[in-house]
Design a protein around this motif. Structure first.
Motif, PDB file in Angstrom:
ATOM      1  N   PHE A 231       0.934  -1.183  -0.212  1.00 47.13           N
ATOM      2  CA  PHE A 231       0.171  -0.133  -0.132  1.00 47.13           C
ATOM      3  C   PHE A 231       1.162   1.839  -0.255  1.00 47.13           C
ATOM      4  CE2 PHE A 231      -3.822   2.607   2.545  1.00 47.13           C
ATOM      5  CZ  PHE A 231      -3.589   2.704   1.297  1.00 47.13           C
ATOM      6  N   ALA A 232       1.198   1.956  -1.008  1.00 51.18           N
ATOM      7  CA  ALA A 232       1.521   3.265  -1.218  1.00 51.18           C
ATOM      8  C   ALA A 232       1.061   4.048  -1.941  1.00 51.18           C
ATOM      9  CB  ALA A 232       2.898   2.267  -1.771  1.00 51.18           C
ATOM     10  N   SER A 233       2.026   5.578  -2.034  1.00 50.83           N
ATOM     11  CA  SER A 233       1.625   6.841  -1.962  1.00 50.83           C
ATOM     12  C   SER A 233       2.640   7.158  -2.999  1.00 50.83           C
ATOM     13  CB  SER A 233       0.928   7.117  -1.027  1.00 50.83           C
ATOM     14  OG  SER A 233       1.914   8.061  -0.090  1.00 50.83           O
ATOM     15  N   VAL A 234       2.594   8.023  -3.948  1.00 50.39           N
ATOM     16  CA  VAL A 234       3.584   8.488  -4.833  1.00 50.39           C
ATOM     17  C   VAL A 234       3.256  10.276  -4.578  1.00 50.39           C
ATOM     18  CG1 VAL A 234       5.156   8.859  -6.795  1.00 50.39           C
ATOM     19  CG2 VAL A 234       3.956   6.492  -5.894  1.00 50.39           C
ATOM     20  N   GLU A 235       3.996  11.226  -4.531  1.00 50.04           N
ATOM     21  CA  GLU A 235       3.724  12.596  -4.719  1.00 50.04           C
ATOM     22  C   GLU A 235       4.542  13.200  -5.469  1.00 50.04           C
ATOM     23  OE1 GLU A 235       2.969  13.862  -0.624  1.00 50.04           O
ATOM     24  OE2 GLU A 235       1.415  12.829  -0.495  1.00 50.04           O
ATOM     25  N   PHE A 385       4.087   2.274  -7.677  1.00 51.64           N
ATOM     26  CA  PHE A 385       3.468   2.941  -8.154  1.00 51.64           C
ATOM     27  C   PHE A 385       1.922   1.583  -8.922  1.00 51.64           C
ATOM     28  CE2 PHE A 385       7.828   3.045  -9.399  1.00 51.64           C
ATOM     29  CZ  PHE A 385       8.136   5.134  -8.965  1.00 51.64           C
ATOM     30  N   GLU A 386       1.790   0.729  -8.828  1.00 54.55           N
ATOM     31  CA  GLU A 386       0.845  -0.184  -9.146  1.00 54.55           C
ATOM     32  C   GLU A 386       0.149   0.277  -7.656  1.00 54.55           C
ATOM     33  OE1 GLU A 386      -1.986  -2.418 -11.599  1.00 54.55           O
ATOM     34  OE2 GLU A 386      -0.269  -0.805 -11.552  1.00 54.55           O
ATOM     35  N   SER A 387       0.025   0.235  -6.659  1.00 50.88           N
ATOM     36  CA  SER A 387      -0.875   0.807  -5.657  1.00 50.88           C
ATOM     37  C   SER A 387      -0.812   2.258  -5.091  1.00 50.88           C
ATOM     38  CB  SER A 387      -0.154   0.648  -4.565  1.00 50.88           C
ATOM     39  OG  SER A 387      -1.060   1.225  -3.725  1.00 50.88           O
ATOM     40  N   GLN A 388      -0.250   3.510  -6.111  1.00 45.99           N
ATOM     41  CA  GLN A 388      -0.792   4.736  -5.809  1.00 45.99           C
ATOM     42  C   GLN A 388      -1.966   5.079  -7.207  1.00 45.99           C
ATOM     43  OE1 GLN A 388      -0.020   7.895  -4.830  1.00 45.99           O
ATOM     44  NE2 GLN A 388      -1.392   8.253  -6.060  1.00 45.99           N
ATOM     45  N   ARG A 389      -1.531   4.206  -8.593  1.00 50.19           N
ATOM     46  CA  ARG A 389      -2.747   3.955  -9.619  1.00 50.19           C
ATOM     47  C   ARG A 389      -3.935   2.887  -9.573  1.00 50.19           C
ATOM     48  NH1 ARG A 389      -4.283   0.916 -14.066  1.00 50.19           N
ATOM     49  NH2 ARG A 389      -3.573  -1.223 -13.242  1.00 50.19           N
ATOM     50  N   ALA A 390      -3.763   2.668  -8.392  1.00 48.68           N
ATOM     51  CA  ALA A 390      -4.926   1.277  -8.029  1.00 48.68           C
ATOM     52  C   ALA A 390      -5.773   1.978  -6.858  1.00 48.68           C
ATOM     53  CB  ALA A 390      -4.844  -0.053  -7.593  1.00 48.68           C
ATOM     54  N   GLY A 391      -5.132   3.232  -6.085  1.00 49.79           N
ATOM     55  CA  GLY A 391      -5.536   3.706  -5.257  1.00 49.79           C
ATOM     56  C   GLY A 391      -5.802   3.432  -3.951  1.00 49.79           C
ATOM     57  N   GLY A 392      -4.736   2.005  -3.370  1.00 50.38           N
ATOM     58  CA  GLY A 392      -5.652   1.531  -3.130  1.00 50.38           C
ATOM     59  C   GLY A 392      -4.149   0.176  -2.583  1.00 50.38           C
ATOM     60  N   PRO A 393      -4.793  -0.841  -1.801  1.00 46.91           N
ATOM     61  CA  PRO A 393      -3.209  -2.260  -1.747  1.00 46.91           C
ATOM     62  C   PRO A 393      -3.392  -2.845  -3.004  1.00 46.91           C
ATOM     63  CG  PRO A 393      -4.946  -1.869   0.473  1.00 46.91           C
ATOM     64  CD  PRO A 393      -5.163  -0.584  -0.626  1.00 46.91           C
ATOM     65  N   VAL A 394      -2.084  -3.899  -3.396  1.00 42.94           N
ATOM     66  CA  VAL A 394      -2.167  -4.588  -4.687  1.00 42.94           C
ATOM     67  C   VAL A 394      -1.691  -5.656  -4.129  1.00 42.94           C
ATOM     68  CG1 VAL A 394      -2.641  -3.107  -6.250  1.00 42.94           C
ATOM     69  CG2 VAL A 394      -0.266  -3.487  -4.535  1.00 42.94           C
ATOM     70  N   ARG A 401       2.018  -7.140 -15.329  1.00 43.96           N
ATOM     71  CA  ARG A 401       3.310  -7.317 -15.610  1.00 43.96           C
ATOM     72  C   ARG A 401       3.793  -6.072 -16.165  1.00 43.96           C
ATOM     73  NH1 ARG A 401       4.387 -10.013 -11.256  1.00 43.96           N
ATOM     74  NH2 ARG A 401       6.465 -10.975 -12.051  1.00 43.96           N
ATOM     75  N   CYS A 402       3.817  -4.567 -16.431  1.00 39.22           N
ATOM     76  CA  CYS A 402       3.922  -3.455 -17.240  1.00 39.22           C
ATOM     77  C   CYS A 402       4.115  -2.408 -15.948  1.00 39.22           C
ATOM     78  CB  CYS A 402       2.381  -2.432 -18.184  1.00 39.22           C
ATOM     79  SG  CYS A 402       2.554  -4.559 -19.205  1.00 39.22           S
ATOM     80  N   ASN A 403       4.165  -1.063 -16.765  1.00 36.78           N
ATOM     81  CA  ASN A 403       4.915  -0.039 -15.923  1.00 36.78           C
ATOM     82  C   ASN A 403       3.533   0.424 -16.043  1.00 36.78           C
ATOM     83  OD1 ASN A 403       5.707   2.611 -14.882  1.00 36.78           O
ATOM     84  ND2 ASN A 403       7.359   2.386 -15.866  1.00 36.78           N
ATOM     85  N   PRO A 404       3.139   0.944 -14.653  1.00 36.23           N
ATOM     86  CA  PRO A 404       1.919   0.823 -14.444  1.00 36.23           C
ATOM     87  C   PRO A 404       2.102   3.076 -14.828  1.00 36.23           C
ATOM     88  CG  PRO A 404       2.660   0.076 -12.173  1.00 36.23           C
ATOM     89  CD  PRO A 404       3.676   0.072 -13.210  1.00 36.23           C
ATOM     90  N   LEU A 405       2.783   3.071 -15.020  1.00 35.81           N
ATOM     91  CA  LEU A 405       2.784   4.919 -14.933  1.00 35.81           C
ATOM     92  C   LEU A 405       2.595   4.873 -16.713  1.00 35.81           C
ATOM     93  CD1 LEU A 405       6.414   5.786 -13.191  1.00 35.81           C
ATOM     94  CD2 LEU A 405       4.048   5.935 -12.550  1.00 35.81           C
ATOM     95  N   THR A 406       2.926   3.876 -17.672  1.00 40.60           N
ATOM     96  CA  THR A 406       2.401   4.245 -18.788  1.00 40.60           C
ATOM     97  C   THR A 406       0.480   3.689 -18.385  1.00 40.60           C
ATOM     98  OG1 THR A 406       2.151   1.272 -18.861  1.00 40.60           O
ATOM     99  CG2 THR A 406       4.394   3.078 -19.319  1.00 40.60           C
ATOM    100  N   MET A 407      -0.115   3.454 -17.053  1.00 41.99           N
ATOM    101  CA  MET A 407      -1.294   3.241 -17.554  1.00 41.99           C
ATOM    102  C   MET A 407      -2.082   4.546 -16.153  1.00 41.99           C
ATOM    103  SD  MET A 407      -0.428  -0.850 -17.182  1.00 41.99           S
ATOM    104  CE  MET A 407      -2.758  -0.998 -16.666  1.00 41.99           C
ATOM    105  N   LEU A 408      -1.542   5.508 -16.426  1.00 43.42           N
ATOM    106  CA  LEU A 408      -1.939   6.400 -15.607  1.00 43.42           C
ATOM    107  C   LEU A 408      -3.372   7.689 -16.450  1.00 43.42           C
ATOM    108  CD1 LEU A 408       0.681   7.936 -13.123  1.00 43.42           C
ATOM    109  CD2 LEU A 408      -0.917   6.856 -12.589  1.00 43.42           C
ATOM    110  N   GLU A 409      -4.234   7.861 -15.866  1.00 42.37           N
ATOM    111  CA  GLU A 409      -5.797   8.550 -16.648  1.00 42.37           C
ATOM    112  C   GLU A 409      -5.808   9.659 -16.638  1.00 42.37           C
ATOM    113  OE1 GLU A 409      -9.083   6.501 -15.947  1.00 42.37           O
ATOM    114  OE2 GLU A 409      -8.182   4.864 -17.279  1.00 42.37           O
TER     115      GLU A 409
END
Length: 409
Positions: A231-235, A385-394, A401-409
């Motif tokens: 569970f993480a945050s990236v700012e 980064f996946e937790s930040q993208r999902a907004g919660g624990p992963v 298996r991809c870079n979550p930062l390429t999937m930000l909306e």
């Protein structure tokens, strides 16, 4: 289950954990004796891959073989002509190649050092070496850019029977065996949590997470077991990152964002782990390192390498200002004992790592810092980064298996 399969391959069982810790202590305690026991004639032909201007030769992954008697550096590859010429002079005049694939085809080495710090070529280099039948690879950290690349690297090494060791030099420190004895003896008590920080210099945040946090994640994994969730945050500038914050990271990292990282993990052995990095928030002396908090005390380890600075506080309150308890230095000989070994830093860790790689090949086991350990550490980074993208624990292993930062909306 896929996750269980990975856990087994990465050596998470208690028996292998203790055996690995003991092996590291044995190798670290008498490196000179091991070298003396080696035959005079080289038994392993080594090829070195570097790339001047794109990661160079890492933290001494090229020169380490010069001190291993049973090896001989027979070839070096570097796409930069000046860098190649310098490497040939530095490494005892091996055959020079501007193309590492051609080198692997013609020389057919037993062992390969993949040295560049930049990780954008790591996957291709490992695949090329594995597919050409090398027996062992010593790879600079971090492992690669994405979990998809990590999976391909693991599959190639499994398919061709290649042993890969990652340059987590601290994993080979004899001090790890001393810390394990503190845990096993009950002196530290029940392990409650792990706290790690990066260097928090100009790279603080996402880059620190990748480049230096990876060392801490390997140690957390070693002592605490496989991560179960994150569970993480990236700012960036005090707000959650968004698509517009994503830039091309330094050192071939790929898409990257964030000047602040806060991450929490649940570990298989029951403890919780934390990693934090804030840009330009560094301490003096450094806070870069790992702290292990137990019900009866605390262990702190700073920096990386063969003999990292390590201390034990026998204080269940974790508050020496109230109790008057003192931090006790931890050496390779034990708690409060003089250090008997010369500290050769990262180079000393490299020596222990390649010695263990050779032993792993001969004993048909995984290196102490194996390709599976490298993938777990990479997964702990990507999970932030996946937790930040999902907004919660992963949960880990990650489905994405991809870079979550390429999937930000």
């Amino acid at each position: 289950m896929e996750g269980d399969n990975r856990q087994t391959k990465s050596g998470i069982t208690r028996r292998r954990f203790l055996a690995g810790t003991a092996a590291a202590g044995a190798v670290s305690a008498c490196p000179g004796a091991l070298a003396a026991a080696a035959p005079s004639a080289p038994r392993y032909r080594v090829a070195v891959i570097g790339h001047t201007g794109r990661g160079n030769y890492g933290h001494g992954l090229d020169r380490v073989w010069l001190e291993i008697p049973e090896t001989q550096i027979v070839a070096a590859a570097d796409a930069d002509p000046k860098g190649l010429a310098a490497a040939v002079r530095r490494l005892g005049n091996p055959r020079p190649y501007p193309d590492y694939r051609r080198m692997l085809d013609e020389v057919k080495p037993d062992l390969v050092s993949i040295c560049p710090r930049w990780l954008d070529q790591h996957c291709d280099m490992v695949l090329a070496a594995a597919e050409r039948g090398v027996r062992g690879i010593y790879l600079e950290k971090p492992m690669c850019r994405t979990l998809a690349e990590a999976d391909r690297m693991v599959a190639a090494c499994e398919r061709h029977g290649v042993k890969l060791a990652i340059a987590f030099q601290t994993r080979y420190s004899p001090k790890l065996a001393v810390i394990q004895r503190l845990i096993e003896s009950g002196a530290l008590g029940r392990v409650l949590e792990f706290r790690a920080r990066g260097k928090e210099d100009h790279r603080g945040g996402g880059e620190d997470l990748w480049v230096l946090g990876v060392h801490m994640f390997n140690l957390i994994h070693h002592f605490g077991g496989a991560p179960q969730w994150c569970f993480a945050s990236v700012e960036q500038d005090g707000r959650p990152i968004c698509k517009e914050d994503v830039v091309e990271g330094n050192e071939g990292i790929g898409p990257l964002a964030g000047d602040t990282v806060h991450a929490m993990y649940r570990l298989a052995r029951g403890a919780t782990a934390y990693f934090d990095s804030v840009r330009n928030g560094r301490g003096s002396p450094t806070r870069f390192g790992l702290a292990i908090f137990g019900s009866r005390g605390v262990v702190q380890m700073f920096n990386t390498g063969q003999i990292p600075d390590t201390y034990f506080l026998p204080d269940s309150s974790w508050s020496p200002g109230r109790t008057g308890k003192r931090w006790i230095p931890v050496t390779s000989a034990g708690v409060g004992k003089p250090e008997p070994l010369e500290n050769r830093g990262l180079h000393g860790g490299n020596l222990l790592a390649v010695r263990d790689l050779i032993q792993a090949i001969e004993e048909d086991r995984q290196p102490l810092a194996s390709i599976y350990d490298a993938r777990v550490a990479t997964e702990m980074i990507v999970a932030v980064f996946e937790s930040q993208r999902a907004g919660g624990p992963v949960r880990l292993p990650l489905a994405n298996r991809c870079n979550p930062l390429t999937m930000l909306e």
